[in-house]
Structure formats: C-alpha cells, structure tokens
Scaffold this motif. Structure first.
Motif, PDB file in Angstrom:
ATOM      1  N   VAL A  85      38.687 -19.007 -28.461  1.00 35.49           N
ATOM      2  CA  VAL A  85      39.307 -20.339 -28.405  1.00 35.49           C
ATOM      3  C   VAL A  85      40.567 -20.389 -29.269  1.00 35.49           C
ATOM      4  N   VAL A  86      40.493 -19.815 -30.472  1.00 30.32           N
ATOM      5  CA  VAL A  86      41.654 -19.863 -31.371  1.00 30.32           C
ATOM      6  C   VAL A  86      42.823 -19.078 -30.772  1.00 30.32           C
ATOM      7  N   MET A  87      42.554 -17.905 -30.216  1.00 29.26           N
ATOM      8  CA  MET A  87      43.617 -17.105 -29.612  1.00 29.26           C
ATOM      9  C   MET A  87      44.202 -17.796 -28.387  1.00 29.26           C
ATOM     10  N   TYR A  88      43.347 -18.424 -27.599  1.00 19.58           N
ATOM     11  CA  TYR A  88      43.853 -19.120 -26.416  1.00 19.58           C
ATOM     12  C   TYR A  88      44.741 -20.292 -26.819  1.00 19.58           C
ATOM     13  N   VAL A  89      44.322 -21.066 -27.819  1.00 18.88           N
ATOM     14  CA  VAL A  89      45.102 -22.238 -28.241  1.00 18.88           C
ATOM     15  C   VAL A  89      46.433 -21.802 -28.827  1.00 18.88           C
ATOM     16  N   ARG A  90      46.421 -20.722 -29.614  1.00 14.63           N
ATOM     17  CA  ARG A  90      47.660 -20.307 -30.284  1.00 14.63           C
ATOM     18  C   ARG A  90      48.637 -19.612 -29.325  1.00 14.63           C
ATOM     19  N   THR A  91      48.136 -18.937 -28.294  1.00 18.05           N
ATOM     20  CA  THR A  91      49.052 -18.232 -27.379  1.00 18.05           C
ATOM     21  C   THR A  91      49.419 -19.052 -26.149  1.00 18.05           C
ATOM     22  N   SER A  92      48.678 -20.109 -25.882  1.00 17.67           N
ATOM     23  CA  SER A  92      48.985 -20.903 -24.685  1.00 17.67           C
ATOM     24  C   SER A  92      50.286 -21.699 -24.826  1.00 17.67           C
ATOM     25  N   GLY A  93      50.741 -21.949 -26.037  1.00 18.98           N
ATOM     26  CA  GLY A  93      51.964 -22.717 -26.237  1.00 18.98           C
ATOM     27  C   GLY A  93      53.225 -21.884 -26.194  1.00 18.98           C
ATOM     28  N   ASP A  94      53.089 -20.555 -26.051  1.00 13.95           N
ATOM     29  CA  ASP A  94      54.280 -19.694 -25.997  1.00 13.95           C
ATOM     30  C   ASP A  94      55.031 -19.911 -24.683  1.00 13.95           C
ATOM     31  N   GLN A  95      56.340 -19.973 -24.763  1.00 12.57           N
ATOM     32  CA  GLN A  95      57.175 -20.152 -23.584  1.00 12.57           C
ATOM     33  C   GLN A  95      57.249 -18.844 -22.795  1.00 12.57           C
ATOM     34  N   GLY A  96      57.152 -18.932 -21.516  1.00 16.65           N
ATOM     35  CA  GLY A  96      57.275 -17.768 -20.645  1.00 16.65           C
ATOM     36  C   GLY A  96      55.991 -16.979 -20.473  1.00 16.65           C
ATOM     37  N   ALA A  97      54.886 -17.366 -21.062  1.00 18.73           N
ATOM     38  CA  ALA A  97      53.599 -16.673 -20.931  1.00 18.73           C
ATOM     39  C   ALA A  97      52.778 -17.318 -19.828  1.00 18.73           C
ATOM     40  N   SER A  98      52.342 -16.513 -18.875  1.00 22.64           N
ATOM     41  CA  SER A  98      51.526 -17.065 -17.789  1.00 22.64           C
ATOM     42  C   SER A  98      50.119 -17.361 -18.281  1.00 22.64           C
ATOM     43  N   GLN A  99      49.447 -18.230 -17.514  1.00 21.75           N
ATOM     44  CA  GLN A  99      48.094 -18.629 -17.906  1.00 21.75           C
ATOM     45  C   GLN A  99      47.136 -17.449 -17.848  1.00 21.75           C
ATOM     46  N   SER A 100      47.260 -16.617 -16.832  1.00 25.34           N
ATOM     47  CA  SER A 100      46.354 -15.470 -16.716  1.00 25.34           C
ATOM     48  C   SER A 100      46.563 -14.478 -17.851  1.00 25.34           C
ATOM     49  N   LEU A 101      47.833 -14.279 -18.231  1.00 21.83           N
ATOM     50  CA  LEU A 101      48.096 -13.367 -19.344  1.00 21.83           C
ATOM     51  C   LEU A 101      47.500 -13.883 -20.640  1.00 21.83           C
ATOM     52  N   VAL A 102      47.595 -15.212 -20.824  1.00 22.96           N
ATOM     53  CA  VAL A 102      47.020 -15.810 -22.040  1.00 22.96           C
ATOM     54  C   VAL A 102      45.512 -15.616 -22.075  1.00 22.96           C
ATOM     55  N   VAL A 103      44.856 -15.799 -20.918  1.00 24.66           N
ATOM     56  CA  VAL A 103      43.388 -15.645 -20.882  1.00 24.66           C
ATOM     57  C   VAL A 103      42.989 -14.198 -21.134  1.00 24.66           C
ATOM     58  N   VAL A 104      43.703 -13.266 -20.476  1.00 28.75           N
ATOM     59  CA  VAL A 104      43.366 -11.851 -20.667  1.00 28.75           C
ATOM     60  C   VAL A 104      43.590 -11.423 -22.104  1.00 28.75           C
ATOM     61  N   LEU A 105      44.694 -11.850 -22.697  1.00 28.44           N
ATOM     62  CA  LEU A 105      44.977 -11.489 -24.081  1.00 28.44           C
ATOM     63  C   LEU A 105      43.953 -12.083 -25.038  1.00 28.44           C
ATOM     64  N   SER A 106      43.568 -13.315 -24.783  1.00 29.02           N
ATOM     65  CA  SER A 106      42.567 -13.954 -25.662  1.00 29.02           C
ATOM     66  C   SER A 106      41.218 -13.249 -25.578  1.00 29.02           C
ATOM     67  N   VAL A 107      40.810 -12.916 -24.342  1.00 29.38           N
ATOM     68  CA  VAL A 107      39.526 -12.233 -24.180  1.00 29.38           C
ATOM     69  C   VAL A 107      39.569 -10.855 -24.833  1.00 29.38           C
ATOM     70  N   PHE A 108      40.669 -10.132 -24.660  1.00 31.41           N
ATOM     71  CA  PHE A 108      40.780  -8.802 -25.244  1.00 31.41           C
ATOM     72  C   PHE A 108      40.705  -8.847 -26.766  1.00 31.41           C
ATOM     73  N   VAL A 109      41.450  -9.768 -27.381  1.00 30.53           N
ATOM     74  CA  VAL A 109      41.420  -9.863 -28.844  1.00 30.53           C
ATOM     75  C   VAL A 109      40.040 -10.278 -29.338  1.00 30.53           C
ATOM     76  N   ALA A 110      39.403 -11.251 -28.654  1.00 35.33           N
ATOM     77  CA  ALA A 110      38.077 -11.707 -29.085  1.00 35.33           C
ATOM     78  C   ALA A 110      37.051 -10.587 -29.003  1.00 35.33           C
ATOM     79  N   VAL A 111      37.078  -9.808 -27.886  1.00 33.14           N
ATOM     80  CA  VAL A 111      36.136  -8.701 -27.737  1.00 33.14           C
ATOM     81  C   VAL A 111      36.435  -7.599 -28.750  1.00 33.14           C
ATOM     82  N   ALA A 112      37.732  -7.318 -28.973  1.00 32.66           N
ATOM     83  CA  ALA A 112      38.100  -6.254 -29.906  1.00 32.66           C
ATOM     84  C   ALA A 112      37.699  -6.574 -31.335  1.00 32.66           C
TER      85      ALA A 112
END
Length: 463
Positions: free
Chosen positions: A125-152
């Motif tokens: 949740v924290v990674m999704y909230v912090r990366t979702s506000g970046d300009q030019g980042a797609s929603q799918s990329l934000v979800v994949v990045l958040s899941v990857f960081v959380a699992v890692a």
C-alpha cells in the motif's frame, strides 16, 4: 531465537541479559545502531511531510531504529513496530531483520504468517501510494513495481528465517540425540561393568565350590582311613597295610582331580584380546552355565556313583545304594551336579555321622533325575573323626541345584538323622516349571542380574 535446550534452561549462557553469547549482543547492538542511523536519516523527510520539527523526526527515527536491539527478546513487537512506521517510509533494515528473526524463532507459524502478510500488505500500500503520484507512470507499472518491492522486502527474509530456524532445530535435535546416545552408552557401560563384576564373583564362588567338593571328600576319606590305620597298626598289620594303600590311592586321586582342575583354569586363560562387545556379552552368561559344572572335559557322571559309594564303604561306612529307573542320558552339567551333591552329602556323613547307616537313593523320572542321601543317627560310643567343617557344603549344593533350575531340600529327620534331597531337570528348567507347577519365589535382584528365577516346592521324597 533459541539455542539448545541446555542454554534455554540457563546452562551455558555467558552473555548479558537475554543474550546467550557476547557475540550475539554485539551483533544486535550493531544492527540496532545502523537501523537507528537509517531511521534518523529517513526521519528528516518524514518530519517535513508531517509538518514537525526536524529534530523531532530525527529523534523519532532514532527510537524506532533502536528497537531492533530487542529482536531476540520480543520479535513480534519489533515486527509490529516495523509495520507501524511503514507509512513514514522508514525502517527498511528494521522490517527485514525483524521478519527474519520472527521466522527463525520458536513463534507459532500462524503468527509468523499473519505478521508477514500484514507487512506485505503495508509495504504494498505504501509503495502504491507513493509511486502512483509520479507523472508519466502507468497504472500497471505502478502496481507491478509495488508488488515487486513488497514481495522483495517480505518473502526472502521470511524464507531465510524459516530455513535457518529449521536447520537450527535439526542441529538441536541431533545434539540431543547424541547426548541421549552418549548417556545410554555410559549406562550400558556401567551395567556391563556390573555384570562383569557379578560374573567374576560367580566365577570365584564356583572355583571355591569345586575346590571344596574335590578336596573335602578325598581328604575326609583319607582322615578316616588314617584313623583306622592308627587303630589297627599294631593289632592287624595286614589290615593296616590295606588302609595305607587306600590312603595313598585317595591322595593320588585328589592330586589328579586338582591337577585336572588347574589345567582347565590355565586353558581358560587366553592371551588374545577380545573386543569390548564380546567382553560385555561374556558378562551376561546365564547362571546355569556358571554354576552347573566346572569341568570342560569329561567330568564325574552318574555312572561313577557306584565307585563313589564303594570308597565310603571301604572307609567303614555302611552305605546302601538304591537306583530306580533307567537313565536316558542327561546333559553333562546335570550329571556332574548330581554326582557332586551325592559326593558332598557322603562327605558330610563322614564328618558328622560316623558309624551311621546311610542310604543313597537315585530315581530317574520323566524329564528329571532325583537323588536323596539320608543317614540315621550315629551311635553314642562312636569316636568323632574331628574333621573340620566350614559350613559351605549345603550352601554349595543348593547353589548348584538352583543354578540348573532344580529343587533342593535338606534338614534333620524324625529319627535323629539328616536328609539331603535334590531334583534336577533334564532340559531347560522352564519346561519343568510349567509341567510341575512350581511357583517363583519373589525376591529382589539387581537390574543387571541375569540369574534364572528360583522355585520352591514341597519337601521332596523318593516314592
């Protein structure tokens, strides 16, 4: 985290407070210091975002990071602190090390799974909230990045902790098993030593009994013949010469039997070294083998009873031999024991009842052989031969008979004489016990003793 059961109980601990070893305390303090510095640095942006003074954010980060020093004592609390400060984007080292410690310690797995899931969701949740506000980042990329960081940040420390914890428990189990095996081996060694000592005692008793049976009978007859020789030396030279020849024969027979016995003793001593396992096995030889018969070669048998009785008759004793039934052939230890019982009983008659009439009875029964030696009262005018007595004859006979699972009874008769009775089984004594119905006598024995049970029976008599 836990170490061996001994360390949990307090033995072997030399570290301060809850640490088992000083190096564990040094490691935790070092990790806590690094985590405190990390959280203090991350507390600066957190204070600015929250509108708090920077020193407050730094102090908060120092306190949060320092909780890592408690990871061995309270791992659940450390993980909960890491989850609680995850929205502030601090405590990276705190969360990773806390999850590893939680998975490696003895916490129930449902608690580990619950807290790991909470940490995974919080990081996601924290990674999704912090990366979702970046300009030019797609929603799918934000979800994949958040899941990857959380699992890692969650799965690897948990898996590593589970592996280390399982390995540690396996090592503890192997150590406990090794300690248990060492204790069992020590106990077995002690019991083997006890059995060996018991076997040595039995061996000494057996040798003493054999020496007594061989020497006492021959020497008693020699003393009787010497007394007769002294009495008739002047009056009847022919009879005196005959008695002198008998004394010589008795002495030579005693020397021959002693020489044979000593030869067996020397042959039994082997210079070869035997393994410890064989020595331990030799320490548990059944009592029947120890007390049954001493002679390894051809020893005395029931066929020699007539000659034995003849020797007593030659010494002037009135002896009647009554044999009933036909002997089917008995094991060597049974015949030797039967012979020794009759021999010792006749020796006692020479010592304590000179001039009395003696009856030797032998009965061959189905699966057993019975013997009885009974003497009547001796006359009041009979001169006692003065033979010494150590009181070991009846004890030796009883030990021999009971060692083979037989029955032994002795005592005075109503006519003023004495009677010795014994029954020996032909085969293993258990079969005789089941057939006849003797009941075992309750007695206390050592745990290491392998002696067969003793049995009691009514006073035995020849039918």
């Amino acid at each position: 985290m836990t170490d061996t059961g001994e360390e949990q109980g307090g033995a072997g601990r030399d570290g301060p407070w809850w640490w088992d070893r000083p190096r564990g305390a040094v490691l935790d303090v070092g990790l806590a210091a690094v985590s405190a510095v990390e959280c203090a640095v991350e507390g600066v942006p957190f204070a600015r975002e929250a509108g708090l003074p920077v020193p407050v954010g730094v102090l908060f980060g120092l306190l949060v990071g320092s909780t890592l020093v408690l990871r061995r004592r309270w791992p659940i609390a450390v993980v909960l602190v890491g989850i609680a400060v995850s929205p502030a984007a601090m405590g990276f080292l705190l969360g990773v090390v806390g999850l590893y410690t939680l998975a490696a310690c003895e916490v129930p797995r449902r608690i580990t799974a619950t807290l790991a899931s909470m940490s995974l969701v919080a990081t996601l949740v924290v990674m999704y909230v912090r990366t979702s506000g970046d300009q030019g980042a797609s929603q799918s990329l934000v979800v994949v990045l958040s899941v990857f960081v959380a699992v890692a940040l969650t799965v690897p420390p948990v898996l590593l902790g589970l592996y280390i914890g399982a390995r540690r428990r396996l090592m503890e189990s192997l150590q406990e098993r090794a300690d248990s095996l060492e204790r069992e081996l020590s106990l077995l060694a002690d019991r083997a030593e006890e059995r060996a000592e018991w076997a040595r005692t039995e061996e000494r008793t057996r040798i003493a009994r054999e020496m007594h049976d061989v020497v006492a009978h021959r020497v008693s007859l020699m003393v009787v013949h010497a007394a007769a020789l002294e009495a008739v030396a002047a009056k009847d030279p022919e009879r005196a010469a005959k008695n002198a020849a008998l004394v010589g024969d008795m002495g030579r027979q005693a020397l021959t039997e002693l020489r044979e016995m000593l030869g067996v003793l020397r042959a039994a001593e082997s210079p070869k070294r035997v393994p410890a396992a064989a020595a331990a096995a030799a320490a548990v030889v059944p009592v029947a083998a120890l007390v049954g018969g001493f002679e390894d070669g051809p020893g005395p048998s029931l066929a020699e009873l007539e000659a034995l009785v003849g020797q007593s008759r030659a010494a002037g004793m009135v002896v009647e031999l009554d044999v009933r039934g036909a002997g089917p052939g008995y094991p060597a230890e049974v015949e030797q024991t039967a012979y020794r019982v009759v021999q010792e009983a006749l020796t006692n008659c020479h010592k304590h009842a000179p001039g009395a009439r003696v009856v030797v009875r032998l009965a061959h029964r189905e699966g057993e052989v019975a013997m009885q030696v009974e003497n009547g009262p001796c006359g009041a005018d009979v001169v006692q031969p003065g033979l010494p007595s150590g009181g070991n004859g009846l004890v030796g006979m009883r030990e021999r008979v009971l060692g083979l699972g037989g029955v032994f009874v002795s005592g005075p008769t109503d006519e003023g004489g004495f009677k010795v009775s014994a029954v020996l089984p032909r085969g293993p004594y258990e079969a005789v016990v089941r057939r006849v119905g003797w009941r075992p006598v309750r007695r206390r024995v050592r745990a290491s003793s392998t002696a067969p049970p003793r049995y009691q029976s009514p006073v035995w008599s020849i039918p």
